[in-house]
Design an enzyme around this catalytic site. Structure first.
Site, PDB file in Angstrom:
ATOM      1  N   ASP A 160       0.810  -1.222   0.000  1.00 56.97           N
ATOM      2  CA  ASP A 160       0.000   0.000   0.000  1.00 56.97           C
ATOM      3  C   ASP A 160       0.848   1.280   0.000  1.00 56.97           C
ATOM      4  OD1 ASP A 160      -2.221  -1.624   0.115  1.00 56.97           O
ATOM      5  OD2 ASP A 160      -2.428  -1.467   2.286  1.00 56.97           O
ATOM      6  N   ARG A 184      -0.394  -9.359  -3.949  1.00 59.65           N
ATOM      7  CA  ARG A 184       0.564  -9.564  -2.854  1.00 59.65           C
ATOM      8  C   ARG A 184       1.429 -10.799  -3.051  1.00 59.65           C
ATOM      9  NH1 ARG A 184      -2.955  -8.574   2.439  1.00 59.65           N
ATOM     10  NH2 ARG A 184      -2.491 -10.751   2.758  1.00 59.65           N
TER      11      ARG A 184
END
Ligand code: F6P
Length: 368
Positions: free
Chosen positions: A147, A295
């Site tokens: 992020d 991810r």
């Protein structure tokens, strides 16, 4: 200021290392960076703690030797395992639980003979690390998250790999959008900060990019898409951060918003935006949610370099005994900041950030 202490005795003799929060590409590269520098260069003893702070509470740990951190540079995930355990976070009626967990952490820290803990994680992990250091433990932090929302570092490792994945996904959506004359809405991770959506959106040539930082107006989005259609463009790409919200939602309090979201944004925000676009423009619209693909897998070259640099910088902090700090990237330099800097904060995309201006300058609608 970091500097290698090869010729003096390192302050830290033994440390525990853990990875906490959501995983990301580059964690193993960072573990390798810390451990190679600390163990091979400084002769420190390394203890691997399983599954983040849960392992520290439960005493789930084992010694790591050179072979454990060899051959892991390119591997995705984390060899240590992770969890979202936050020992200081509990409901009001669970005060005892917090005290028990902190007590267990301190006891295991002592029992394992540690001089310090190296915690690899995001905002939550840095907050826990800061609170543990206030409890008297020595902690060094390493910033990871796709992020890119950790205060105190210009970049966290994991972000670049996720950006590449997001960009490739947008590239792939382009061709199918064009073939079918559709609007394609793609959702990228980022609850509170829109870095990933903004960067992948710009890299992939998104026509609309929606961020949590800029509450969107569906009418402005519809106008933009209609203008594109009038100019002869028969398809469009809309990149949406998972935390994007409408102007109406931005005015609601948290409770109201949670309820409204559950009612309108199921299964996630991309689907609501797609429905709204179809309703407002009549254009055929599809939603894609990238999810955990962002991810997973091997770290990019850039993340390997960053993770290795920050990892070795953390080893220098250990050697100096510079505890209570997080290794950080500042401009083109590896540095460190106190753990109080990232604790309890989120680095959002600032209004004056050049990437907002860049997106607007190439004609991308930011939804506002
Ligand atoms: O790693 C951060 C993050 O990717 C957020 O963007 C996302 O909302 C969250 O993790 C989801 O992860 P999990 O389901 O593992 O909690």
């Amino acid at each position: 200021m970091l500097f290698p202490m090869e010729h003096t005795k390192p302050v830290t003799r033994a440390f525990g290392i853990l990875t906490a929060g959501g995983d990301c590409p580059g964690l193993n590269a960072a573990i390798r960076g810390v451990c190679r520098a600390a163990h091979i260069r400084y002769g420190m003893r390394v203890v691997g703690i399983a599954n983040g702070f849960r392992g520290l509470i439960e005493g789930d740990a084992r010694p790591l030797e050179s072979e454990d951190f060899s051959g892991i540079l390119t591997r995705g995930g984390t060899i240590l395992g992770t969890s979202r355990e936050k020992p200081f976070k509990a409901q009001a009626d669970e005060r005892e639980t917090v005290l028990d967990k902190v007590h267990a952490i301190k006891a295991n820290y002592r029992a394992l003979g540690l001089d310090c803990i190296v915690a690899l994680g995001g905002n939550g992990t840095m907050t826990t690390s800061y609170l543990l250091s206030r409890e008297g433990l020595n902690v060094v932090g390493l910033p990871k998250t796709i992020d890119n929302d950790i205060v105190g570092t210009d970049r966290s490792f994991g972000f670049h790999s996720a950006l590449s994945i997001g960009t490739e996904a947008i590239d792939r959506l382009h061709s199918t959008a064009q073939s079918h004359n559709r609007v394609m809405v793609i959702e990228l991770m980022g609850h509170k900060a829109g870095w990933l959506a903004l960067y992948a959106g710009v890299a992939g040539g998104g026509d609309v990019i929606l961020l949590p930082e800029i509450p969107y107006d569906i009418c402005a989005i519809a106008r933009h898409l209609e203008e594109r259609r009038k100019s002869g463009k028969t398809f469009s790409i809309v990149a949406v951060a998972e935390g994007a919200l409408s102007r109406e939602e931005a005015l609601m309090d948290k409770k109201e918003r949670t309820k409204y979201r559950a009612e309108t944004a199921s299964p996630s925000i991309a689907y609501r935006v797609a429905r709204e676009i179809e309703r407002e423009t009549g254009m055929e619209t599809r939603a894609t949610v990238l999810g955990y693909v962002q991810r997973g897998g091997i770290p990019s070259a850039s993340d390997r370099v960053l993770a290795t640099s920050l990892g070795t910088a953390a080893a220098d902090l250990l050697a100096e005994g510079a505890y209570g700090r997080m290794a950080a990237l500042t401009g083109d330099c590896v540095s460190s900041v106190g753990l109080d800097v990232p604790a309890d904060k989120v680095k959002t995309v600032p209004p004056a950030h050049y990437m907002r201006a860049t997106a607007a300058a190439v004609g991308t609608c930011l939804g506002g």
